[in-house]
Design a protein around this motif. Structure first.
Motif, PDB file in Angstrom:
ATOM      1  N   ASP A   1      -2.350  -5.938  -1.074  1.00 29.15           N
ATOM      2  CA  ASP A   1      -1.341  -6.259  -0.064  1.00 29.15           C
ATOM      3  C   ASP A   1      -0.881  -7.700  -0.239  1.00 29.15           C
ATOM      4  OD1 ASP A   1      -0.053  -5.327   2.614  1.00 29.15           O
ATOM      5  OD2 ASP A   1      -0.854  -7.312   3.048  1.00 29.15           O
ATOM      6  N   PRO A   2       0.409  -7.960  -0.211  1.00 33.17           N
ATOM      7  CA  PRO A   2       0.893  -9.332  -0.452  1.00 33.17           C
ATOM      8  C   PRO A   2       0.509 -10.321   0.634  1.00 33.17           C
ATOM      9  CG  PRO A   2       2.704  -7.860   0.184  1.00 33.17           C
ATOM     10  CD  PRO A   2       1.514  -6.988  -0.062  1.00 33.17           C
ATOM     11  N   THR A   3       0.221  -9.846   1.853  1.00 34.13           N
ATOM     12  CA  THR A   3      -0.136 -10.787   2.925  1.00 34.13           C
ATOM     13  C   THR A   3      -1.529 -11.360   2.745  1.00 34.13           C
ATOM     14  OG1 THR A   3      -0.993  -8.996   4.308  1.00 34.13           O
ATOM     15  CG2 THR A   3       1.341  -9.563   4.548  1.00 34.13           C
ATOM     16  N   HIS A   4      -2.413 -10.627   2.038  1.00 31.77           N
ATOM     17  CA  HIS A   4      -3.796 -11.052   1.807  1.00 31.77           C
ATOM     18  C   HIS A   4      -4.483 -11.462   3.115  1.00 31.77           C
ATOM     19  CE1 HIS A   4      -3.710 -10.820  -2.547  1.00 31.77           C
ATOM     20  NE2 HIS A   4      -2.535 -11.438  -2.545  1.00 31.77           N
ATOM     21  N   ILE A   5      -4.251 -10.691   4.158  1.00 32.23           N
ATOM     22  CA  ILE A   5      -4.896 -10.977   5.442  1.00 32.23           C
ATOM     23  C   ILE A   5      -6.387 -10.722   5.318  1.00 32.23           C
ATOM     24  CG2 ILE A   5      -4.462  -8.625   6.293  1.00 32.23           C
ATOM     25  CD1 ILE A   5      -4.213  -9.835   9.104  1.00 32.23           C
ATOM     26  N   SER A   6      -7.177 -11.633   5.861  1.00 29.48           N
ATOM     27  CA  SER A   6      -8.628 -11.466   5.785  1.00 29.48           C
ATOM     28  C   SER A   6      -9.064 -10.294   6.655  1.00 29.48           C
ATOM     29  CB  SER A   6      -9.347 -12.740   6.219  1.00 29.48           C
ATOM     30  OG  SER A   6      -9.312 -12.884   7.624  1.00 29.48           O
ATOM     31  N   MET A   7     -10.134  -9.664   6.253  1.00 27.67           N
ATOM     32  CA  MET A   7     -10.636  -8.505   6.987  1.00 27.67           C
ATOM     33  C   MET A   7     -10.998  -8.886   8.414  1.00 27.67           C
ATOM     34  SD  MET A   7     -13.693  -5.925   5.792  1.00 27.67           S
ATOM     35  CE  MET A   7     -13.067  -5.910   4.125  1.00 27.67           C
ATOM     36  N   MET A   8     -11.628 -10.052   8.583  1.00 30.74           N
ATOM     37  CA  MET A   8     -12.056 -10.468   9.913  1.00 30.74           C
ATOM     38  C   MET A   8     -10.869 -10.817  10.800  1.00 30.74           C
ATOM     39  SD  MET A   8     -14.899 -10.548  11.436  1.00 30.74           S
ATOM     40  CE  MET A   8     -14.529 -10.333  13.160  1.00 30.74           C
ATOM     41  N   LYS A   9      -9.830 -11.386  10.219  1.00 28.28           N
ATOM     42  CA  LYS A   9      -8.632 -11.696  10.996  1.00 28.28           C
ATOM     43  C   LYS A   9      -7.982 -10.413  11.486  1.00 28.28           C
ATOM     44  CE  LYS A   9      -5.287 -14.413  12.485  1.00 28.28           C
ATOM     45  NZ  LYS A   9      -5.484 -15.406  13.564  1.00 28.28           N
TER      46      LYS A   9
ATOM     47  N   PHE B   1      -4.009   0.269  17.719  1.00 25.39           N
ATOM     48  CA  PHE B   1      -3.842   0.167  16.271  1.00 25.39           C
ATOM     49  C   PHE B   1      -2.457   0.559  15.780  1.00 25.39           C
ATOM     50  CE2 PHE B   1      -8.491   0.778  16.667  1.00 25.39           C
ATOM     51  CZ  PHE B   1      -8.897  -0.368  16.022  1.00 25.39           C
ATOM     52  N   GLU B   2      -1.790   1.483  16.467  1.00 20.48           N
ATOM     53  CA  GLU B   2      -0.574   2.049  15.908  1.00 20.48           C
ATOM     54  C   GLU B   2       0.694   1.702  16.665  1.00 20.48           C
ATOM     55  OE1 GLU B   2      -1.054   6.231  15.494  1.00 20.48           O
ATOM     56  OE2 GLU B   2      -2.979   6.105  14.463  1.00 20.48           O
ATOM     57  N   VAL B   3       0.576   1.158  17.870  1.00 24.62           N
ATOM     58  CA  VAL B   3       1.775   0.969  18.685  1.00 24.62           C
ATOM     59  C   VAL B   3       2.733  -0.045  18.070  1.00 24.62           C
ATOM     60  CG1 VAL B   3       0.836  -0.872  20.146  1.00 24.62           C
ATOM     61  CG2 VAL B   3       2.576   0.679  21.063  1.00 24.62           C
ATOM     62  N   GLU B   4       2.217  -1.021  17.305  1.00 23.79           N
ATOM     63  CA  GLU B   4       3.072  -2.050  16.730  1.00 23.79           C
ATOM     64  C   GLU B   4       3.312  -1.837  15.231  1.00 23.79           C
ATOM     65  OE1 GLU B   4       1.517  -5.867  17.672  1.00 23.79           O
ATOM     66  OE2 GLU B   4       1.708  -5.601  19.838  1.00 23.79           O
ATOM     67  N   MET B   5       3.016  -0.626  14.699  1.00 25.76           N
ATOM     68  CA  MET B   5       3.248  -0.335  13.290  1.00 25.76           C
ATOM     69  C   MET B   5       4.753  -0.293  13.020  1.00 25.76           C
ATOM     70  SD  MET B   5       0.599  -0.064  11.428  1.00 25.76           S
ATOM     71  CE  MET B   5      -0.953  -0.614  12.088  1.00 25.76           C
ATOM     72  N   LYS B   6       5.212  -1.128  12.104  1.00 26.02           N
ATOM     73  CA  LYS B   6       6.637  -1.191  11.817  1.00 26.02           C
ATOM     74  C   LYS B   6       6.945  -1.101  10.326  1.00 26.02           C
ATOM     75  CE  LYS B   6       7.635  -4.050  15.879  1.00 26.02           C
ATOM     76  NZ  LYS B   6       8.144  -5.362  16.370  1.00 26.02           N
ATOM     77  N   THR B   7       6.015  -1.495   9.479  1.00 27.79           N
ATOM     78  CA  THR B   7       6.290  -1.560   8.049  1.00 27.79           C
ATOM     79  C   THR B   7       5.304  -0.715   7.266  1.00 27.79           C
ATOM     80  OG1 THR B   7       4.867  -3.482   7.677  1.00 27.79           O
ATOM     81  CG2 THR B   7       7.145  -3.921   8.343  1.00 27.79           C
ATOM     82  N   GLU B   8       5.663  -0.461   6.016  1.00 27.20           N
ATOM     83  CA  GLU B   8       4.783   0.279   5.127  1.00 27.20           C
ATOM     84  C   GLU B   8       3.489  -0.482   4.879  1.00 27.20           C
ATOM     85  OE1 GLU B   8       3.794   3.512   2.548  1.00 27.20           O
ATOM     86  OE2 GLU B   8       5.386   3.259   4.041  1.00 27.20           O
ATOM     87  N   SER B   9       3.601  -1.798   4.770  1.00 27.01           N
ATOM     88  CA  SER B   9       2.425  -2.629   4.526  1.00 27.01           C
ATOM     89  C   SER B   9       1.433  -2.515   5.666  1.00 27.01           C
ATOM     90  CB  SER B   9       2.850  -4.089   4.341  1.00 27.01           C
ATOM     91  OG  SER B   9       1.728  -4.927   4.221  1.00 27.01           O
ATOM     92  N   GLU B  10       1.930  -2.529   6.903  1.00 23.22           N
ATOM     93  CA  GLU B  10       1.036  -2.421   8.058  1.00 23.22           C
ATOM     94  C   GLU B  10       0.338  -1.063   8.087  1.00 23.22           C
ATOM     95  OE1 GLU B  10       3.313  -5.334  11.259  1.00 23.22           O
ATOM     96  OE2 GLU B  10       3.752  -3.184  11.219  1.00 23.22           O
ATOM     97  N   LEU B  11       1.046  -0.013   7.709  1.00 25.56           N
ATOM     98  CA  LEU B  11       0.445   1.311   7.680  1.00 25.56           C
ATOM     99  C   LEU B  11      -0.629   1.406   6.607  1.00 25.56           C
ATOM    100  CD1 LEU B  11       0.451   4.173   8.827  1.00 25.56           C
ATOM    101  CD2 LEU B  11       2.220   4.770   7.166  1.00 25.56           C
TER     102      LEU B  11
END
Length: 989
Positions: A430-438, A468-478
């Protein structure tokens, strides 16, 4: 012919198309090893992180025939007898032995969190193998069954396989060369790899002659081209003489690739070219791909560990066996783990091994009974990581004699998360490289917070979708959500075990819900949409304004555009205004903390440390009926975790996990807390709530804040709080931040002993009034009290030791203290089993005391001789004017002698009966109140006899007076005694 064509011509038909389906075996037996220490999560990854090594000799190889990573026929390396002889010489020279010693030293190193168990917890001391079940690609790809406790703990259709059998032949009789070992977070992948390496180092893995571990995390950070030879020798310098002949020999080599989810692999020929030369520099990912293709070192065996979401990155045709780590799916494994962990010698760190051993056995027994009840803890301990957390928490609760400043409950949970997540990103692709804990803090933290606010611990499918799903907007988030579901979800949430709630979810460990809720709030994730948009807009304008400032300054010097600076200053108003508004967020966090910390509906619950203890060990007694209404949920750890997360040490660890809390934010929250927390803390709190407040201050780890809070507490009432060694250490640590005198410290019925008094010694020195009643304090404790009273900084003026088994020897210690003390004015030894010898010892040293004003020796079985001896000494004492002698074995003659004492003549008053000659004693109500308060702890038959004697004395004295006013007073007191006797006989008193 090209190298690719040569390679493909050696493959059997269909081998690229499909992985043979693994045959489902019957449920087998599992093996238990008692060799390597179990450290949760990816702790092993930090030890593999820097292990990268390489080679430099290319040797001729033949084609390899394989299917699904299983070796069909051996390669034809064409190695000569000379090469094998050379390798034998190298091995005999000790190169591989040195390599084993180096690996053993490296992998035996324990993280700081593990060392708190003591030196006996070495890597070879404690380990229980988790259950490993053989799997298949079809099983991995098919939809998961409903996540219920039955599906989680019982999977009988899959064959159990041991760690050392992973490379046995498959169901078709082919030798397995590539193994993928996968499991969710916390199942013990890295620990198992550490165990495998250490086993090989100690000769317990004879299948392989050489083991070479690689950390995929380390490989992912290297972008330079490197050869396999260089990759090996870069870290394992002892192998520099082995690598040149590695391919030419029949040496059985095992490569370990730990944490494959960290690497981006491309198995297409267009993406990763074929390479069979160990000397050719290629990207590290290309080395891994060609090793798995069996194009590079085809005879080598490879084991890969990964999370479930990354299993499909390796095409199935390159995998000979899939194996899933299923954790401790057998309750007996959980029991064995706890038995071995908690029964280790030296775990308690105590000098008295007999006492500590009994306590260890009791803990193990209680924990085992709780597991047998199939409570929620059974589902939690499905993950070995949580077994580690349970043992660590119990060690903190029971075996902590002194609390280092850095050791807190919040610190244990923060370190636990670091051991399991170690700063990992949720999805390396994933390009955001968000940490698992974050990601967990933003999503699971939101669910936890909403549960705390609504007093809810069970969550439905709708609740999960909302968070978990109410703010899903992009493919990356899914995609991130899918990775989270497969890899992390079961680490935090597990199916509920309560009847009727099987399809709801609860947090695996209850306290984890409160920790994540606290993290969610402190990180500032609890914001409205306007606050989020305002913050982003403020940051953008703030960055732009810095660049615009330079341009405007230059233009204003050239052109007379005086209005530009004005417009620019107006533009800068918004960030300044928003910074002031955002400061209100810190006030809101402090307000939330104060409101949750001092909830009046929680005032009379057990303190939080007892609550944690009950959640782990269970509550002894009859089980609750299913139809009985459950108690309201309590979330008193939530505000304590909020304070603990703000401590500098925990913020530093969370920074490593990708959850940043700035110093300025922590400072502003602490500043806002002074207006709320300290002000509310000044109110009189019940004992258990006050203990929670003190524990909060300890967790907060802010010395200046704690000092200001403690100075506002003039009296500390902890009566009936079970003061464990940990609580005593917390009290001593928190109170040590100031030097002010404490007006009153009430430790009545707190289960104190001599070691508790030693821990609290600096605090007790500063207390004017000290209540130590009902603590079973014997002669050893009296020795500590003697040292306390003889200390030159002691300010204790009133000491109450009522209802303690002081005894004769204890009385001697206290008598020595009386002789040298200069602060004590009141001493109560009511019902302390002194007897005549104890009273004589006190009488001998009483003359040397210059300050005592009141001495209570009631209910100590004193006879006339001892009582009169004490009174004779008291008559000569300069300040002692009152001696309590009621409920002793004093005869009529002794009573008459004591009744003859006159305050104006003898200087002392003896309180023996409810009468004083032909009048009622001025202290009759005081004596009856003492009896009523202490009746639950006294011998009721003896009390009844004494009350009968008092009633007889009242009637006799009333008959001797003709004064009607005195007769009325006698009748009133007689009615009180008769009422007390009646309730005593009825059992209502």
């Amino acid at each position: 012919m090209s190298r690719a064509m040569q390679f493909q011509s050696c493959l059997p038909r269909g081998s690229w198309a499909q992985l043979p389906r693994s045959l489902a075996g019957s449920r087998g037996t599992h093996s238990v090893s008692v060799r390597a220490a179990a450290v949760p999560g990816p702790a092993g990854r930090c030890f593999l992180r820097k292990i990268l090594c390489t080679s430099s000799i290319s040797l001729h190889r033949g084609c390899v025939r394989y299917q699904g990573g299983s070796q069909q026929s051996s390669a034809q390396p064409g190695s000569s007898h000379r090469g094998q002889s050379q390798l034998r010489n190298v091995a005999s020279s000790g190169a591989i032995k040195k390599h084993q010693n180096s690996l053993s030293a490296w992998f035996s190193h324990q993280p700081n969190e593990e060392r708190q168990f003591g030196p006996s917890f070495s890597l070879d001391a404690v380990h229980v193998d988790p259950v490993i079940r053989e799997s298949s690609l079809e099983e991995i790809l098919k939809p998961s069954p409903d996540l219920t406790i039955q599906n989680q703990l019982q999977q009988p259709s899959r064959r159990v396989i041991s760690l050392h059998s992973l490379f046995d032949v498959d169901a078709c009789g082919r030798q397995v060369k590539n193994v993928v070992l996968y499991g969710t977070v916390g199942t013990g992948k890295s620990t198992l790899i550490k165990k495998m390496v250490v086993d090989w180092c100690h000769g317990r893995l004879p299948r392989f002659e050489l083991v070479i571990p690689f950390s995929c995390e380390d490989l992912s950070h290297s972008h330079a081209h490197i050869s396999l030879r260089r990759l090996i020798t870069k870290k394992y310098q002892h192998l520099r003489d082995v690598v040149p002949v590695l391919e030419a020999s029949n040496l059985k080599v095992l490569f370990i690739l730990n944490g494959l989810e960290r690497l981006s692999l491309d198995f297409r020929l267009a993406g990763t070219e074929l390479c069979c030369d160990p000397n050719e520099p290629v990207p590290p990912s290309a080395i891994v791909v060609n090793l798995l293709r069996k194009y590079l070192l085809p005879e080598a065996s490879i084991i890969v560990t990964t999370r479930p979401s990354a299993v499909r990155r390796i095409p199935g045709k390159y995998v000979g066996r899939y194996a899933e780590i299923c954790g401790f799916s057998d309750t007996n494994l959980q029991k064995l783990y706890f038995q071995m962990r908690l029964s280790q010698p030296g775990c308690t760190g105590e000098e008295s091994q007999d006492c500590s051993s009994a306590e260890q056995e009791n803990l193990v027994e209680m924990l085992s009974r709780n597991l047998e009840r199939h409570n929620q803890i059974t589902a939690a301990c499905f993950l070995p990581s949580y077994c580690w957390l349970v043992c660590t928490t119990l060690h903190f609760l029971y075996f902590t004699r002194t609390v280092p400043p850095s050791q807190t409950l919040t610190g244990i949970y923060t370190s636990f998360l670091r051991l399991n997540f170690s700063g990992e990103v949720l999805d390396s692709t994933d390009p955001t490289h968000i940490s698992m804990m974050k990601y967990v803090a933003k999503t699971v933290g939101k669910l936890a917070y909403e549960g705390v606010m609504s007093r809810k611990i069970c969550f439905s499918e709708e609740d999960l979708q909302q968070c978990f799903e109410v703010e899903m907007k992009t493919e990356s988030e899914l995609n991130l959500l899918e990775v989270f579901r497969s890899d992390v979800f079961r680490f935090f949430l597990s199916p509920c075990v309560q009847p009727g709630k099987e399809h709801t979810f609860v947090f695996t460990i209850p306290a984890m819900q409160e920790y994540l809720a606290a993290l969610y709030v402190v990180l500032g994730e609890k914001k409205t949409l306007a606050q989020r948009v305002g913050q982003e807009l403020s940051e953008v304008i703030g960055k732009v304004s810095e660049d615009v400032a330079v341009v405007v300054n230059i233009i204003s010097k050239v052109l007379p555009l005086r209005f530009l600076p004005v417009l620019f200053n107006l533009l800068k108003i918004f960030p300044r205004y928003f910074s002031r508004v955002s400061g209100k967020d810190k006030d809101a966090i402090a307000h939330t903390m104060a409101e949750e910390l001092f909830k009046e509906e929680d005032y009379y619950n057990d303190d939080v440390l007892d609550q944690i203890n009950s959640s782990i060990l269970g509550v002894e007694g009859p089980m609750r009926h299913p139809d009985e209404a459950p108690d309201d949920e309590v979330f008193e750890l939530f505000p304590i975790f909020m304070g603990g997360i703000l401590s500098r040490r925990n913020r530093a660890i969370l920074e490593q996990l990708g959850c940043s809390i700035k110093n300025l934010a922590a400072f502003e929250i602490a500043k806002a807390m002074k207006k709320t927390v300290i002000r509310k803390g000044r109110k009189g709190l019940p004992p258990s709530e006050l203990m929670d407040y003190l524990f909060f201050l300890h967790e907060f780890q802010n010395e200046r804040f704690t000092a200001e809070a403690i100075r506002s507490l003039r009296a500390v009432n902890l009566s009936s709080v079970k003061m464990t060694p940990l609580k005593c250490s917390v009290l001593a640590s928190v109170m040590s931040t100031t030097c002010h005198e404490v007006e009153e410290l009430n430790l009545t019925s707190c289960n104190l002993d001599s070691s508790s008094l030693r821990t609290l010694f600096p605090v007790l020195l500063r207390c004017k009034t000290l209540h130590l009643q009902l603590n079973s304090l014997g002669s050893d404790a009296c020795k500590e009290i003697r040292d306390l009273l003889l200390h030159d900084k002691c300010v204790v003026s009133s000491l109450r030791l009522t209802n303690n088994p002081v005894g004769e020897q204890g009385a001697r210690y206290l008598a020595e203290a009386l002789a040298g003390n200069r602060s004590l004015t009141q001493l109560s030894l009511l019902h302390t089993a002194l007897g005549d010898p104890g009273a004589e010892a006190i009488a001998q040293h009483l003359a040397q005391n210059q300050h005592l004003q009141e001495l209570n020796l009631g209910y100590n079985s004193l006879t006339d001789t001892a009582a009169l001896r004490v009174v004779e000494v008291a008559k000569k004492h300069e300040t002692l004017d009152k001696v309590h002698l009621y409920f002793n074995d004093i005869s009529e003659d002794g009573k008459r002698a004591l009744d003859s004492l006159r305050m104006d003549r003898d200087g002392v008053r003896a309180l023996v009966f409810l009468t004083a000659g032909t009048d009622v004693s001025d202290y009759w109500s005081h004596i009856l109140n003492v009896v009523q308060r202490n009746l639950p702890f006294w011998d009721r038959e003896r009390v009844r006899q004494h009350l009968a004697l008092l009633l007889q004395d009242l009637e006799s004295s009333r008959s001797q007076t003709a004064n009607p006013w005195r007769k009325a007073k006698f009748l009133r007191v007689e009615s009180e005694v008769k009422k007390m006797l009646g309730k005593l006989q009825d059992g209502t008193l």
